[in-house]
Design an enzyme around this catalytic site. Structure first.
Site, PDB file in Angstrom:
ATOM      1  N   CYS A  83      37.434  96.692  77.246  1.00  0.00           N
ATOM      2  CA  CYS A  83      37.426  97.731  75.775  1.00  0.00           C
ATOM      3  C   CYS A  83      36.481  98.713  76.142  1.00  0.00           C
ATOM      4  O   CYS A  83      35.926  99.396  74.798  1.00  0.00           O
ATOM      5  CB  CYS A  83      37.088  95.840  74.367  1.00  0.00           C
ATOM      6  SG  CYS A  83      37.579  94.579  75.868  1.00  0.00           S
ATOM      7  N   HIS A 334      40.488  95.996  66.972  1.00  0.00           N
ATOM      8  CA  HIS A 334      39.755  96.632  67.694  1.00  0.00           C
ATOM      9  C   HIS A 334      41.459  96.747  69.013  1.00  0.00           C
ATOM     10  O   HIS A 334      41.681  95.434  70.089  1.00  0.00           O
ATOM     11  CB  HIS A 334      38.467  95.450  68.294  1.00  0.00           C
ATOM     12  CG  HIS A 334      37.974  95.133  69.487  1.00  0.00           C
ATOM     13  ND1 HIS A 334      38.229  96.535  70.948  1.00  0.00           N
ATOM     14  CD2 HIS A 334      38.139  94.301  71.680  1.00  0.00           C
ATOM     15  CE1 HIS A 334      37.761  96.460  71.033  1.00  0.00           C
ATOM     16  NE2 HIS A 334      37.530  95.531  71.758  1.00  0.00           N
TER      17      HIS A 334
END
Lengths: 388, 148
Positions: A83, A334
């Protein structure tokens, strides 16, 4: 090392983007970033692409994106740091400009996570970490990784499910004003608390969305900034990075992320600032507990006092340290490779004082902003300090 | 190449992936599970204890390691109940991964709380032992069981 500035930013709408493929999505961020910088695709000497992939069909994303956008011929690399892939791409391009290798680099963060169904996406994210020891037999999911930290934080500091919900309420509030955000929905603590459990104690509204999205920034050397006569360059003043074990069993504690502590100390030192000098921050709130731990690990408050900071609304605009005015990962969405670059886009706009609507603009004292981007559960961490 | 004009998408070719993971260097770990035992490794040069077990020391890089059993009582330091499950765990009922600290052995272990343990009983501070098991579908695994 040379000074490096962000001179152009671009951002796609985040969300379920079934209307575009990977390249078309990246184009939505690249085109405005190049226009903002006042350069063309052939001016780019190096393009780094932060993306994890596997949920979309392309095996060499940097290559096909460069091709679609007319950047072929430039240096190319795809960077993976889970991420935090976007920040790894920023760091790689930053290093190339700072070292004098190139004068103009393009950083793209992109992810297309909704081309597979939700259980498949949950599986692919869950396998990130230590597959053999945490997934093969135990099916640990990403909400699960952070839920483990939540139960530890609750047991140690008395953090409550309501405290977690308060983070979601704030981030939904700001996402509702952000046209690029995935979710446009104000929520209440009650609504968050009554949502279905994903990985106890985390509920649906404690979790970021699985999203498609892209963001891009153009980086330039000081010479190039002068040559292009850039109005408001935003300088990369500090970069810090660290990592932690892929096996949770080897971690020192479960109430914070040591990689955040180490990366932020490095970034503060390089920028010659402390946490008290930061005007606003984007922190890695993939889950609500992650934002609370970030307050503590970045030094915005003492360890264990993160819940107090959100209870007192100190991370809203007007508070001591406004956090995630773009809605955060939580409500902006996200798309994991895009996130780190999206943070740079948001903070550049904040530092240029051009955020719309104005209710989302943080008043600047020191013109210093901080981006905190975590890969996994602190498996990777990058902290970047920007300064106008 | 199924084109769907309604969603505006094209269904790609599908691919099934299953990896053959080499575990011969730590075969003793997988063997011991069948006897109900969970083993960890210790570096004979520097004394470093490792779980998961490894064939080389992550601290001093010595490859001279020995095995020991995690026999003591550990304490749960974190846990969660996984409700939204990954694709390959869809048929599994809600499960409870946890991390337990075994002070005596100097290691932490990650595993499920055994499925037969009531969910309400699980808390941070709970005392557990770890044991090896073979599941109904023949997988070798390890679980935490209450120690008191």
């Amino acid at each position: 090392m040379r000074k490096v500035a962000i001179i152009g930013v671009g951002h796609s709408k985040f969300g379920r983007r079934q209307d575009v493929n990977l390249c078309e999505l990246a184009f939505e961020a690249i085109k405005p970033a190049l226009e903002d910088a006042g350069v063309g695709p052939k001016d780019i000497e190096l393009m780094t692409v932060g993306t994890v992939g596997v949920w979309y069909e392309e095996g060499l994303p940097a290559v096909v994106i460069a091709d679609y956008c007319g950047i072929t011929g430039a240096g190319l690399a795809r960077l993976e740091a889970a991420c935090a892939s976007g920040s790894a791409a920023v760091f790689s391009a930053y290093s190339a400009v700072a070292s004098g290798q190139v004068d103009l680099a393009l950083v793209v963060g992109v992810e297309k996570m909704r081309e597979v169904d939700t259980p498949t996406a949950v599986e692919l994210i869950g396998r990130a970490g230590s597959y053999l020891w945490e997934f093969e037999n135990f099916g640990l999911t990403f909400p699960g990784y952070y839920a483990l930290h939540a139960t530890a934080h609750m047991a140690r500091y008395g953090t409550t499910e309501e405290d977690l919900a308060l983070v979601a309420v704030k981030n939904h509030h700001y996402a509702n004003m952000n046209p690029y955000a995935h979710l446009h929905e104000e929520i209440t603590v009650d609504k968050a608390l009554s949502s279905p459990v994903v990985a106890w104690p985390l509920k649906l509204y404690d979790c970021c969305t699985i999203a498609d999205g892209a963001a891009a920034v153009v980086l330039a050397s000081e010479e190039k900034v002068k040559e292009l006569d850039v109005d408001t360059p935003v300088w990369i003043a500090g970069v810090g990075y660290s990592s932690d074990s892929g096996n949770l069993t080897k971690r020192q504690s479960y109430v914070g992320l040591m990689s955040t502590v180490r990366a932020s100390q490095r970034a503060y030192k390089m920028a010659k600032i402390g946490p008290e000098d930061v005007d606003c921050a984007t922190v890695h709130d993939c889950f609500t507990i992650a934002e609370i731990m970030a307050y503590e690990d970045l030094g915005f408050c003492k360890k264990g006092e993160g819940p107090k900071l959100i209870r007192e609304e100190q991370t809203y605009i007007g508070g001591r340290i406004p956090v995630n005015m773009d809605g955060g990962l939580k409500a902006k969405g996200h798309p994991i490779g895009a996130t780190g670059v999206s943070m740079m886009v948001e903070l550049t706009r904040q530092l240029r004082e051009e955020v719309q609507p104005r209710e989302r603009q943080v008043p600047m004292r020191n013109y210093i902003a901080l981006a905190h981007n975590v890969g996994g559960t602190g498996h990777y961490c990058y902290v970047t300090v920007l300064r106008r | 190449m199924a084109y769907d004009p309604v969603s505006g998408t094209l269904k790609s070719r599908s691919l099934t992936l299953a990896y053959e993971i080499p575990v011969s260097k730590i075969a003793r770990f997988w063997e011991a599970l069948a006897e109900g035992k969970v083993l960890a490794t210790r570096c004979k040069r520097c004394g470093r204890r490792m779980f998961p077990p490894q064939a080389a020391c992550d601290k001093c890089h010595s490859e001279d390691i020995e095995w020991f059993e995690i026999k003591g009582v550990g304490e749960v330091v974190a846990f969660t109940h996984i409700v939204v499950r990954p694709a390959s765990f869809q048929t599994q009922p809600v499960y409870t991964p946890a991390i337990a600290e075994f002070e005596e052995e100097g290691v932490r272990v990650f595993a499920w709380i055994a499925p037969e343990v009531p969910k309400r009983q699980v808390r941070v501070g709970m005392k557990v032992r770890v044991e090896g098991r073979i599941t109904e579908d023949g997988r070798r695994t390890w679980v935490f069981v209450p120690a008191e």
